[in-house]
Design a protein around this motif. Structure first.
Motif, short mmCIF file in Angstrom:
data_model
loop_
_atom_site.label_atom_id
_atom_site.label_comp_id
_atom_site.label_asym_id
_atom_site.label_seq_id
_atom_site.Cartn_x
_atom_site.Cartn_y
_atom_site.Cartn_z
N ASP A 115 0.82 -1.16 -0.01
CA ASP A 115 -0.19 -0.17 -0.08
C ASP A 115 0.95 1.34 -0.14
O ASP A 115 0.44 2.43 -0.46
CB ASP A 115 -1.05 -0.07 1.17
CG ASP A 115 -1.88 -1.16 1.42
OD1 ASP A 115 -2.79 -1.19 0.32
OD2 ASP A 115 -1.71 -1.85 2.30
N LEU A 116 2.02 1.08 0.45
CA LEU A 116 2.88 2.20 0.64
C LEU A 116 4.33 1.87 0.62
O LEU A 116 4.63 0.81 1.41
CB LEU A 116 2.81 3.25 1.93
CG LEU A 116 3.45 4.64 2.13
CD1 LEU A 116 3.03 5.49 0.87
CD2 LEU A 116 3.17 4.94 3.32
N ILE A 117 5.22 2.37 0.01
CA ILE A 117 6.83 2.38 0.08
C ILE A 117 7.29 3.32 0.89
O ILE A 117 7.23 4.69 0.38
CB ILE A 117 7.52 2.17 -1.01
CG1 ILE A 117 6.85 0.75 -1.81
CG2 ILE A 117 8.89 1.86 -1.03
CD1 ILE A 117 7.52 0.60 -3.36
N ILE A 118 8.20 3.27 1.97
CA ILE A 118 8.73 4.45 2.70
C ILE A 118 10.19 4.32 2.35
O ILE A 118 10.87 3.26 2.52
CB ILE A 118 8.44 4.34 4.09
CG1 ILE A 118 6.97 4.50 4.71
CG2 ILE A 118 9.35 5.26 4.87
CD1 ILE A 118 6.53 4.44 5.78
N VAL A 119 10.88 5.22 1.97
CA VAL A 119 12.45 5.31 1.80
C VAL A 119 13.09 6.20 2.57
O VAL A 119 12.74 7.28 2.75
CB VAL A 119 12.85 5.59 0.16
CG1 VAL A 119 14.09 5.87 -0.13
CG2 VAL A 119 12.05 4.90 -0.68
N SER A 120 13.99 5.67 3.42
CA SER A 120 14.79 6.49 4.39
C SER A 120 16.31 5.94 4.03
O SER A 120 16.63 4.70 4.88
CB SER A 120 14.28 6.36 5.64
OG SER A 120 15.30 7.09 6.63
N VAL A 121 16.98 6.42 3.15
CA VAL A 121 18.25 6.06 3.12
C VAL A 121 19.47 6.95 3.32
O VAL A 121 18.89 8.04 3.46
CB VAL A 121 18.61 5.17 1.75
CG1 VAL A 121 17.62 4.00 1.37
CG2 VAL A 121 18.21 6.29 0.46
N ASN A 122 20.73 6.75 3.01
CA ASN A 122 21.75 7.83 3.20
C ASN A 122 21.49 8.52 1.90
O ASN A 122 20.98 8.23 1.03
CB ASN A 122 23.01 7.14 3.30
CG ASN A 122 23.64 6.45 4.33
OD1 ASN A 122 22.99 6.70 5.52
ND2 ASN A 122 24.28 5.58 4.32
N THR A 123 21.88 9.88 1.85
CA THR A 123 21.40 10.84 1.01
C THR A 123 21.87 10.34 -0.45
O THR A 123 21.45 10.40 -1.38
CB THR A 123 21.76 12.45 1.15
OG1 THR A 123 21.11 12.69 2.54
CG2 THR A 123 21.32 13.27 0.38
N GLU A 124 23.11 9.97 -0.25
CA GLU A 124 23.96 9.48 -1.61
C GLU A 124 23.62 8.17 -2.09
O GLU A 124 23.94 7.98 -3.49
CB GLU A 124 25.53 9.36 -1.02
CG GLU A 124 25.80 8.37 -0.08
CD GLU A 124 25.92 8.86 1.22
OE1 GLU A 124 26.62 8.36 2.26
OE2 GLU A 124 25.17 9.84 1.64
N GLN A 125 22.53 7.65 -1.21
CA GLN A 125 22.06 6.47 -1.97
C GLN A 125 20.60 6.87 -2.66
O GLN A 125 20.18 5.81 -3.32
CB GLN A 125 21.95 5.34 -0.74
CG GLN A 125 23.18 4.83 -0.40
CD GLN A 125 22.97 3.91 0.96
OE1 GLN A 125 21.96 4.07 1.94
NE2 GLN A 125 23.86 2.95 1.14
#
Length: 312
Positions: free
Chosen positions: A73-83
Motif C-alpha cells: 500500500d505504501l513504500i517508505i524510503v529512508s536511506v543515506n542521501t547519497e544512496q
C-alpha cells in the motif's frame, strides 16, 4: 496497511516497529546478500517519546526481501542521501503505481532528487528521531513529532494516506508549506554539524565541547548566501543559528537543546554515521555559484577529504 521500508537503517527500523505496533504489516527491502548478513531479527534499545519517554528493549523479528514484489500500500524510503538516486532508479522500474514516501534529507531540488520517479506519486517527509546501528543493535529513539509536506497538486490522495498511517501510529504531523526550502536549510545545518564531527572525531564528541555549536552557527552564516542564491531563504532554525551570538548559542545548545539526559543528546551520542557527504554537496554547489565557504572547506582540508572531487 502493508508497508515496505526501503533499507534497514535506523530510521526505517524505528518507524517500522511503530507501524507494526499500530497493527500494520511491515517488511524491508535490502540489497542482495544483506538478508543473510542482517539475519531475521534486530536488537532494539530505543526511546519511544510518543506517550511520555519509554525505553523499548526487545529482540524484534523482521521480514527482509532482496526483491521488491507488488502488493504494498505504501513504500517508505529512508536511506543515506547519497544512496537516494540509486533507490529512485530501482523503484521506477519495480514500484509501479505504489505511492512512495521519501523520508530523507535532500540537497538537490525535489524533482531531480527522485528522478525518474514521478512527483505525482511521491510525497516528502522527515523523521523526528535518530541514533545508530552497530553489531545488529539499534540504539536511539524517536519523538512524537515528525514533518510532512503539505499536499501538492496531484498528491492529495497520497498525502492523506500517509497522514492516516502516521496518525494511526500516534505520531503528530507538523505540516511544511515549502518542503524544498525546509530541506535546504536542514541539509545546510547538517553540513555545519558534520564540520564539527570531522574536527572532533565523532557526533558524541561534539556534545562535549563548549564551542561546537558556536561553530555550527558560524558555518551556517557562511551557507545562508548559498541557500538564497538557489532561490531559498533562511528558515526559523537557520535564523536562530545565525542571529544569536556564537557564545550564547553554544550555551543554549549545550545546556538546553542537548542537555544531559535529553533525547536529542542520546540520538546524537548513538549516531555513528560517516560525516562529510553533506559538506561536499554544499561546497560543490557554492563553487558553482561563486560563493566562498572557508569554514567548510577547511573542515574538508583538515580531514583529508578535500582530495575527493568537489568541483562538480
Amino acid at each position: 496497511m502493508r508497508i515496505l521500508f526501503f533499507g534497514r537503517g535506523v530510521i526505517s527500523v524505528q518507524y517500522a516497529w511503530a507501524m507494526e505496533q499500530a497493527g500494520h504489516t511491515v517488511e524491508f527491502y535490502v540489497r542482495q546478500g544483506r538478508k543473510e548478513t542482517f539475519g531475521s531479527s534486530i536488537e532494539l534499545e530505543m526511546w519511544d517519546a510518543r506517550k511520555g519517554k519509554q525505553l523499548v528493549k526487545e529482540n524484534w523479528n523482521v521480514t527482509l526481501h532482496e526483491k521488491i514484489s507488488p502488493g504494498y500500500d505504501l513504500i517508505i524510503v529512508s536511506v543515506n542521501t547519497e544512496q537516494l538516486p540509486a533507490a529512485a532508479q530501482l523503484l521506477s522500474a519495480v514500484a509501479g503505481s505504489t505511492p512512495i514516501l521519501i523520508f530523507n534529507n535532500l540537497w538537490q531540488d525535489l524533482k531531480s532528487s527522485i528522478s525518474p520517479l514521478s512527483m505525482n506519486n511521491v510525497v516528502f517527509g522527515f523523521p523526528g528521531g535518530g541514533g545508530g546501528i552497530e553489531d545488529n543493535r539499534l540504539r536511539g529513539g524517536f519523538l512524537k513529532m515528525l514533518f510532512l509536506e503539505q499536499p501538492r497538486a496531484g498528491t492529495e490522495a497520497i498525502n492523506n494516506k500517509v497522514k492516516v498511517l502516521l496518525e494511526s501510529a500516534h505520531f503528530k504531523i507538523r505540516w511544511i508549506k515549502d518542503m524544498q526550502n525546509w530541506l535546504w536549510n536542514h541539509f545546510a545545518m547538517n553540513a555545519a554539524m558534520e564540520a564539527e564531527v570531522l574536527r572532533l572525531g565523532s557526533f558524541a564528541a561534539v556534545l562535549d565541547h563548549s564551542d561546537s555549536f558556536a561553530n555550527v552557527g558560524r558555518s551556517m552564516r557562511e551557507m545562508i548566501p548559498v541557500i538564497k542564491a538557489r532561490g531559498g531563504k533562511a528558515d526559523a532554525t537557520s535564523l536562530l543559528l545565525t542571529k544569536i551570538p556564537p557564545a550564547l548559542l553554544g550555551t543554549l545548545f549545550n545546556k538546553l537543546v542537548f542537555a544531559k539526559g535529553s533525547l536529542a543528546r542520546l540520538f546524537m551520542e548513538y549516531n555513528n554515521s560517516r560525516a562529510g557527504f553533506a559538506i561536499h554537496e554544499v561546497v560543490r554547489e557554492a563553487k558553482k555559484l561563486g560563493i566562498a565557504l572557508p569554514r567548510l572547506a577547511a573542515a574538508l582540508e583538515n580531514s583529508g577529504q578535500h582530495k575527493e572531487d568537489v568541483s562538480g
